[in-house]
Every structure is written in structure tokens, then in C-alpha cells.
Write a protein that holds these residues in place. Structure first.
Motif, short mmCIF file in Angstrom:
data_model
loop_
_atom_site.label_atom_id
_atom_site.label_comp_id
_atom_site.label_asym_id
_atom_site.label_seq_id
_atom_site.Cartn_x
_atom_site.Cartn_y
_atom_site.Cartn_z
N SER A 1 -8.02 0.38 4.57
CA SER A 1 -7.52 -0.99 4.38
C SER A 1 -6.23 -1.02 3.58
CB SER A 1 -8.57 -1.83 3.63
OG SER A 1 -9.75 -1.91 4.37
N ASN A 2 -5.80 0.13 3.03
CA ASN A 2 -4.66 0.16 2.12
C ASN A 2 -3.43 0.88 2.67
OD1 ASN A 2 -6.21 -1.23 0.30
ND2 ASN A 2 -6.79 0.57 -0.88
N TYR A 3 -3.38 1.13 3.96
CA TYR A 3 -2.20 1.72 4.58
C TYR A 3 -2.20 1.36 6.06
CZ TYR A 3 -5.39 5.45 6.14
OH TYR A 3 -6.42 6.17 6.69
N THR A 4 -1.10 1.65 6.74
CA THR A 4 -0.96 1.35 8.16
C THR A 4 -0.93 2.66 8.95
OG1 THR A 4 0.29 -0.66 7.67
CG2 THR A 4 0.50 0.24 9.90
N ILE B 1 -7.99 3.09 -7.39
CA ILE B 1 -7.30 1.91 -6.87
C ILE B 1 -6.99 2.09 -5.39
CG2 ILE B 1 -5.09 0.66 -6.96
CD1 ILE B 1 -5.23 1.14 -10.07
N PHE B 2 -6.49 3.26 -5.01
CA PHE B 2 -6.16 3.52 -3.61
C PHE B 2 -7.40 3.53 -2.72
CE2 PHE B 2 -2.10 6.08 -4.84
CZ PHE B 2 -1.51 4.93 -5.30
N GLN C 1 -5.15 -3.25 -1.60
CA GLN C 1 -4.00 -3.37 -0.69
C GLN C 1 -2.77 -2.59 -1.18
OE1 GLN C 1 -4.36 -5.59 2.41
NE2 GLN C 1 -6.28 -4.71 1.72
N VAL C 2 -3.00 -1.37 -1.68
CA VAL C 2 -1.91 -0.53 -2.17
C VAL C 2 -2.31 0.94 -2.02
CG1 VAL C 2 -2.71 -0.48 -4.58
CG2 VAL C 2 -0.27 -0.20 -4.08
N SER C 3 -1.32 1.78 -1.81
CA SER C 3 -1.55 3.23 -1.74
C SER C 3 -0.21 3.95 -1.84
CB SER C 3 -2.23 3.61 -0.41
OG SER C 3 -1.37 3.33 0.68
N TRP D 1 1.39 1.89 1.44
CA TRP D 1 1.91 0.61 0.94
C TRP D 1 2.25 0.78 -0.54
CZ3 TRP D 1 -2.69 -2.72 3.13
CH2 TRP D 1 -2.65 -2.67 4.53
N HIS D 2 3.43 1.32 -0.81
CA HIS D 2 3.79 1.69 -2.18
C HIS D 2 5.09 1.07 -2.67
CE1 HIS D 2 6.87 4.65 -0.87
NE2 HIS D 2 6.11 4.67 0.22
N ALA D 3 5.98 0.71 -1.78
CA ALA D 3 7.32 0.32 -2.21
C ALA D 3 7.50 -1.18 -2.42
CB ALA D 3 8.36 0.81 -1.19
N GLY D 4 6.61 -1.99 -1.87
CA GLY D 4 6.77 -3.44 -1.97
C GLY D 4 7.84 -3.97 -1.03
N ASN D 5 8.26 -3.14 -0.07
CA ASN D 5 9.30 -3.49 0.89
C ASN D 5 8.91 -2.77 2.19
OD1 ASN D 5 11.71 -2.89 2.51
ND2 ASN D 5 12.92 -3.71 0.81
#
Length: 193
Positions: free
Chosen positions: A46-49, A77-78, A84-86, A109-113
């Protein structure tokens, strides 16, 4: 005999299917890592694509982070699907252990961009930006070795244009890796390894 093997295989598959995905992923052998020296600590799906990089998106940079957490808390956390972050990797302070949480072909999902996420490998480091004692020689060395390996595999120059801090990502409100991160030392180590 054939029927028994089929039934045994079905039983094993059924048992594996009832385990949560995070448990199944953690049980993966180390050979499932992209970096030979890493240990696998699977992030929640759920925390990456899921992707097929570098064919879907070229890898153009490495982004350096400081987690503002311990290594174990960062992994937790990951692995928490609600977060929703990794990041692809986490480096432990004391002994430099490298944990891989997301395969490099996938988008962490680490950069916020989103654009930077699709085109980068994210490396988190245990510690806090205002506590330089976490930035040990061992951590710098092991992280630099990882970054050098990534740069070599993707044909990236080992320079500050291609190895950046989270604070340098457009639109970021983060300050990591912070003023205490020794960029000169880090880039020198990346180029020595």
C-alpha cells in the motif's frame, strides 16, 4: 504419487495465502534484493507503486533522506499500510546495515513529488537532522557504497546534480538530510567506492 504432490503443493499455497502480505514478503530470501549487501524488509504494498523501471521511467538520481526515526521505527512505518510512505533503502547508524524495503523497479513514495519519485531511488538514514552523532563513519561508508552501486548500475554520474537531498526536491517542505550532513565527505566516498 502425482496426486499427492499436487495436493501437497496446494496445501502449501493455501497456507501461504492466509499469511498477511507483509509477512510473506519479509520471508523473502536476500537474493530478492537489488543490492547484494542489503537485507530485505518489505514495505507494505500500500506504500509504493508497482512499476517496471527503468523501462517505464528512467532512474536519474538518488535522493538522500534522514528519517527522523530509528532504523526499526522507519521499517515499521514503511510496513504500516496506513502511512502511505516508503523508500527503497534504509541505512542503520551504528553498524551500517542496509535494509531494502522496495524493489528498485517499483516507485517508492519518498520524495513528496511524483515526478521525482518515478525517476529516483530513495535512501533513508537512521537518525535526526539535528543529531549529527547518528551520522557515523560506518553509516556514511555503507550508504556511499550503496549509492555508488546504484550510480554504476544506472549510469549516473557520481555528483551532486544526481545525488541530492530531500530538501532539494521541488515543492518539498523537508529539511533533510540537514546542515549536519557532510556532503563533501559523502560524495568523496561515493567516488572512492
Amino acid at each position: 504419487m502425482q496426486r499427492r504432490r499436487i495436493l501437497q503443493g496446494a496445501a502449501v499455497a493455501a497456507a501461504a495465502a492466509v499469511l498477511p502480505a507483509s509477512v510473506r514478503a519479509v520471508a523473502s530470501p536476500a537474493a530478492d534484493t537489488d543490492y547484494a549487501e542489503a537485507q530485505w524488509f518489505a514495505a507494505s504494498p500500500s506504500n509504493y507503486t508497482v512499476s517496471s523501471r527503468p523501462s517505464a521511467y528512467p532512474v536519474e538520481r538518488v535522493i538522500i533522506h534522514v528519517a527522523q526515526q530509528t532504523f526499526t521505527e522507519t521499517i515499521g512505518i514503511f510496513q504500516n499500510p496506513a502511512k502511505q510512505v516508503s523508500a527503497h533503502y534504509v541505512v542503520r547508524s551504528g553498524d551500517g546495515l542496509v535494509g531494502q524495503c522496495v524493489r528498485e523497479r517499483n516507485i517508492a513514495w519518498h520524495a513528496g513529488n511524483w515526478d521525482y519519485n518515478t525517476r529516483s531511488i530513495g535512501i533513508e538514514h537512521e537518525g535526526w537532522v539535528d543529531q549529527p552523532s547518528y551520522f557515523t563513519h560506518t553509516m556514511y561508508e555503507r550508504s556511499a557504497r550503496l549509492t555508488a552501486d546504484i550510480c554504476e548500475r544506472y549510469g549516473l554520474p557520481k555528483d551532486r546534480a544526481h545525488i541530492i537531498g530531500h530538501h532539494e526536491v521541488p515543492g518539498s517542505d523537508h529539511t533533510d538530510p540537514g546542515a549536519n550532513w557532510d556532503w563533501v565527505r559523502y560524495i568523496r566516498l561515493v567516488n572512492l567506492l
